[in-house]
Design a protein around this motif. Sequence first.
Motif, short mmCIF file in Angstrom:
data_model
loop_
_atom_site.label_atom_id
_atom_site.label_comp_id
_atom_site.label_asym_id
_atom_site.label_seq_id
_atom_site.Cartn_x
_atom_site.Cartn_y
_atom_site.Cartn_z
N LEU A 44 43.91 44.91 37.54
CA LEU A 44 44.55 46.15 37.94
C LEU A 44 46.05 45.92 37.85
N VAL A 46 49.83 47.38 37.66
CA VAL A 46 50.60 48.58 38.05
C VAL A 46 52.08 48.28 37.87
N PHE A 105 41.55 39.13 44.23
CA PHE A 105 40.69 39.84 45.18
C PHE A 105 39.25 39.31 45.16
N GLY A 106 39.04 38.17 44.51
CA GLY A 106 37.71 37.57 44.54
C GLY A 106 36.80 38.12 43.47
N PHE A 121 38.55 39.71 40.09
CA PHE A 121 39.40 40.91 40.10
C PHE A 121 40.81 40.55 40.57
N ARG A 123 45.03 41.81 40.92
CA ARG A 123 46.08 42.84 40.85
C ARG A 123 47.35 42.18 40.33
N THR A 125 51.41 42.88 39.46
CA THR A 125 52.58 43.76 39.62
C THR A 125 53.82 43.01 39.16
N ARG A 168 35.36 50.25 37.03
CA ARG A 168 36.49 49.73 37.81
C ARG A 168 37.55 50.78 38.09
N ALA A 171 38.46 52.22 41.62
CA ALA A 171 39.53 51.70 42.48
C ALA A 171 40.73 52.64 42.49
#
Lengths: 177, 177
Positions: A44, A46, A105-106, A121, A123, A125, A168, A171
Amino acid sequence: MNGGKAAERLWQGRFLEVHAAPWGEGGRWEYVTRVNRIAAAVILAVTDAREVVLVEQHRPPLGRPAIELPAGLVGDETAGEDPLSSARRELLEETGFAARRWEDFGTFASSPGMLGEIFHFFRATGLERVGPGGGAGDERITVHLVPLPEVPAFVAAARARGCAIDTRLLALLPLLP
Amino acid sequence: MNGGKAAERLWQGRFLEVHAAPWGEGGRWEYVTRVNRIAAAVILAVTDAREVVLVEQHRPPLGRPAIELPAGLVGDETAGEDPLSSARRELLEETGFAARRWEDFGTFASSPGMLGEIFHFFRATGLERVGPGGGAGDERITVHLVPLPEVPAFVAAARARGCAIDTRLLALLPLLP
């Protein structure tokens, strides 16, 4: 449910395997794994402008293009590669972005009833565009930068032109009442 | 990528099939579908007290219990059953809850790179407990009611005792920066 008994391999291909585990009274439960149970990494990503980085590519299992989070297999190009290194490599290959901050995030299970696949997963940034993206080898990947508030409209428009939507993306959708 | 050419069936079981689609220069892409490409229905059920209804069951593909949103196959018990009817039936069978309000968020692809599976995603609110839950047949399902703010801690505790986490729980986690 006999979860402790050994599963039997029913079929093996180059990338996938089918197994059956004992289930109930003499029954069996068919399921699929990748060869060597190789895991995936999903990102993810962003931007500082609060745009999510989505990818679009033709997906043979669905017979149509899919809108997805960037993702790839852990260690499919370098044996022993760890999940975070795979995630960094895939984000760069597919989208051209590097990230300063990574959060883990595991693991999650893609489809617990039929699939042994799990994915890590992340994230990402603090993004900076440092390459062209588009994927490696035969991949033909289109990158979409979508402002987070516009994701529901983007998903609706993508479905209207025949795209599948990766699970996904749940989310990113405002789903909680 | 030759998405338009016919795929070849490599293996067929009772519940699953493996196919290969032409890919790149003479390559092929292996993927799996359910027999007859039967779809799933997945339910995000939230009580008036803002608790999410989660289910726990042993999953042979993962070899351990998984924490999931309630879900089931569309039409696996009644041919011609529509997705919403399947969702109502599965929520009742697995959790004992009936819902006054149902919202359809469309279809999602579980794992676009290896799986033809899609699922219909519903949100159910206005919940009332009208049955025992626990599942049908060989299913042994435990129901968890988790206040939404406690989902991250619940997930961490479930992982610590060896549970897998269904990808659909991404809808419940605070992931957007």
